[in-house]
Design a protein around this motif. Structure first.
Motif, mmCIF file in Angstrom:
data_model
loop_
_atom_site.group_PDB
_atom_site.id
_atom_site.type_symbol
_atom_site.label_atom_id
_atom_site.label_comp_id
_atom_site.label_asym_id
_atom_site.label_seq_id
_atom_site.Cartn_x
_atom_site.Cartn_y
_atom_site.Cartn_z
ATOM 1 N N PHE A 65 0.793 -1.231 0.000
ATOM 2 C CA PHE A 65 0.000 0.000 0.000
ATOM 3 C C PHE A 65 0.829 1.287 0.000
ATOM 4 N N ASP A 68 2.330 5.674 4.830
ATOM 5 C CA ASP A 68 1.164 6.038 5.637
ATOM 6 C C ASP A 68 1.016 7.551 5.756
ATOM 7 N N SER A 481 0.838 -0.276 -5.822
ATOM 8 C CA SER A 481 0.697 0.265 -4.466
ATOM 9 C C SER A 481 -0.211 1.487 -4.418
ATOM 10 N N ARG A 485 -3.743 1.286 -2.471
ATOM 11 C CA ARG A 485 -3.976 2.142 -1.302
ATOM 12 C C ARG A 485 -5.269 2.938 -1.468
ATOM 13 N N GLU A 489 -8.387 2.704 1.153
ATOM 14 C CA GLU A 489 -8.964 3.844 1.869
ATOM 15 C C GLU A 489 -10.421 4.054 1.471
ATOM 16 N N TYR A 501 -6.608 10.514 3.722
ATOM 17 C CA TYR A 501 -5.282 9.955 3.451
ATOM 18 C C TYR A 501 -4.425 10.939 2.658
#
Length: 647
Positions: A65, A68, A481, A485, A489, A501
């Protein structure tokens, strides 16, 4: 009588319980997290419904992912006191490690000195001309020195960055674009491959730090000339010629390209200039791009994909010998996928996410077909015999095909493979129906994988001397990725969750700053981080800052996270000597400074990740030392606050 009444009640309750359990099995499976099959080295299910970050290690999560986004909330009085005590304890622990002979005495001082000495040694080494081999050193050097100025505060680093930016600015053509090689003059514009967007962002970085309007005007001229080249359908081509003369290079001119950041980079620049000027001309046709993506999608049934270049009417066209009129996975990762995410975050149209989920679902279907044990073993046999040593990217020294990553699919999804010489070398046996339907696309003399594996097992050379790099071209050169991601989310919190995010504050409140300092102190104490940053100067093969030849280390941040064994995953290259030591050193010093309060709340918070001009097909952490410096030139919490529907 009563017993007869109770029995049906109990039976009914049992039936209800069974129904409840059955209908909640998927959610319970999701609660358990993703299942990794160590035998085949693959996750069993990465579908949208299965996506989860639960139970994953940092490495596994970042590979799947990307980085962060950390959000800090307000603290209660009690929480604030506890955090203050925690920070005090962490700073004491840092002091002990930095001053004790049993630990790492003076580690931070030594690492910082190594970085500063290297920077000082390169300050005056400014190429005179923005051309050929000096293009990248000028670009990367400007970025590195600008970021060094922000972290260390020494004005000589600002001047070093501006000196390089001035050389880049001097090369800009009067129309607003930058040169494409030395042979082609002002008549030609190369839109893809960073020829214009990278200088554009450097100009904005220079403007942010210096306040000199000449850099802003330079960026605006670039955006204006590219705006003039936007197609009526909202996209951009690979290249342009103002007088219509051929450049001699491949790439669509009268059409739209999803290849090598052509359209995507222009969307980023248009949004940037809208935010800086408020002029809606820059975003006036962006909404049409969503319609074009829908119109131009390829595939029958469940197959959903795009080719890399299109005519203006949405019909596919070809460019280079490996870019033909077929749906490509890399068109999703490099072009269409990010565009759909951005459009959705701007206009909220769920149709964009529906299309993205369909394309991702098809990719996952192909991956599951290729993680069958027999198929895995066939590819492994080929890897064992046909891996070139000079291309090894994995720790087992084999170049391994990654399931789900052919070059292209047949539009009906019945087969897929590698495109070379304008033909598709199919992985699976070719059927008579495929021959009849897709004759002009198929390389009929290429053997399927099952036969290639037999040849490899017999120690025969690969046909046409095509080693594993030919088969692995797409599997090592792409990452899901970024898209995965976005889907994660979206699954967690819909559009609001996705926006969270992609967003972050431009200045920390006192509570947020306190928590950011605590996290930075924890990273500075993390033994792996310290080990990766350690200056083993006397050891052969050391790759710290003092050994860097030029500014090439900047590029590894674009692929920092992602799958090991591909061109991504630089963060995980921890077998000494690691080529990523330099960035671990920068991160270590940045975290030390932030932990000690030497980086103020405004500088520590740089706004949202936005349209991400640094990370490619993945994401950096919100606290990354380099971070999304392009978006940070226009510091905003939410860069997607763009009125596409109100033009």
């Amino acid at each position: 009588m009563m017993d007869q009444y109770i029995f049906p009640q109990r039976l009914f309750a049992l039936i209800i319980l069974i129904i409840f359990v059955v209908f909640n099995l998927p959610s319970r499976a999701n609660d358990m997290g993703l299942v990794y099959d160590a035998k085949i080295g693959q996750y069993k299910d990465l579908s949208y419904d299965a996506l989860s970050g639960k139970g994953l290690t940092w490495k596994a999560r970042a590979q799947l992912f990307g980085g962060d986004t950390v959000h800090y909330e307000s603290l209660t009085d009690r929480q604030r006191i506890e955090k203050q005590e925690e920070l005090k304890e962490l700073l004491l622990a840092i002091k002990i490690r930095e001053t004790s002979n049993w630990a790492d005495p003076g580690l931070a001082d030594r690492v910082e000195a190594e970085i500063l000495n290297w920077l000082d040694a390169q300050v005056a080494d400014v190429p005179k001309k923005y051309a050929e081999a000096d293009i990248y050193p000028l670009r990367a050097g400007a970025v590195v020195y600008f970021r060094a100025y922000e972290i260390f505060g020494d004005k000589k680093y600002l001047e070093a960055g501006l000196n390089r930016a001035d050389v880049i600015l001097k090369a800009q053509w009067p129309r607003g674009h930058w040169p494409w090689g030395t042979r082609l003059g002002e008549n030609f514009v190369r839109i893809q491959d960073g020829f214009n967007n990278e200088p554009f962002w450097i100009m904005l970085y220079a403007y942010k730090l210096s306040g000199d309007k000449k850099y802003y005007e330079s960026a605006k001229r670039c955006a204006d000339v590219l705006l003039s080249l936007q197609r009526m359908n909202g996209g951009w081509p690979d290249q342009w010629s103002f007088n219509g003369k051929s450049s001699g290079h491949s790439g669509v001119m009268n059409g739209v390209s999803f290849n090598d950041n052509a359209t995507n980079s222009c969307v980023q620049m248009m949004v940037a200039m809208f935010h800086m000027t408020g002029d809606k001309k820059y975003i006036a046709r962006l909404a049409l791009l969503g319609e074009f993506i829908e119109k131009s999608k390829m595939g029958q049934g469940d197959v959903t994909g795009w080719c890399e270049q299109y005519n203006d009417d949405g019909s596919p066209t070809r460019a280079r010998q490996y870019e033909i009129e077929l749906p490509y996975p890399r068109a999703l990762t490099r072009g269409v996928g990010p565009l759909l995410v951005w459009l959705y975050l701007m206009d909220g149209n769920e149709g964009h996410m529906h299309l993205l989920k369909r394309a991702y679902a098809w990719h996952e279907y192909v991956r599951k077909e290729e993680i069958k044990p027999t198929v895995i073993e066939q590819w492994r046999e080929m890897s064992r015999k046909w891996s070139p040593s000079h291309h090894s990217m994995t720790q087992n020294y084999l170049m391994e095909y990654r399931p789900g990553w052919p070059d292209a699919y047949l539009p009906d999804g019945s087969n897929w493979g590698r495109v070379l010489n304008f033909r598709l070398m199919l992985w699976n046996p070719v059927t008579s129906a495929q021959k009849k339907k897709y004759d002009r696309f198929i390389d009929h003399s290429w053997p399927p994988v099952e036969k290639l594996a037999v040849m490899a097992a017999a120690n025969q050379p690969p046909p046409r001397d095509y080693n594993m790099y030919v088969h692995c071209h797409s599997s090592i050169g792409n990452s899901l990725s970024e898209i995965r991601r976005a889907l994660l989310e979206h699954k967690r919190g819909g559009r609001e969750g996705m926006l969270k995010y992609y967003s972050n504050p431009t200045k920390f409140t006192p509570d947020q700053y306190l928590q950011a300092r605590v996290d930075a102190a924890k990273r500075a104490l993390d033994l792996r981080n310290r080990r990766m940053a350690y200056p083993f100067k006397a050891n052969p093969g050391y790759t710290g800052m003092s050994t860097m030849k030029g500014f090439n280390f900047l590029g590894s941040k674009s692929r920092w996270y992602g799958r090991v064994g591909t061109k991504w995953g630089a963060a995980f290259q921890n077998i000494y000597p690691s080529p990523s030591v330099s960035w671990y050193q920068w991160q270590f010093i940045y975290d030390m400074k932030l932990a000690h309060g030497e980086i103020d709340p405004a500088s520590a918070a740089r706004g949202g990740r936005g349209f991400e001009t640094v990370a490619s097909q993945t994401h950096l952490d919100s606290w990354d030392v380099l971070g999304e410096w392009g978006m940070a030139t226009i510091e905003m919490d939410n860069h997607f606050d763009v009125p596409l529907n109100n033009n």
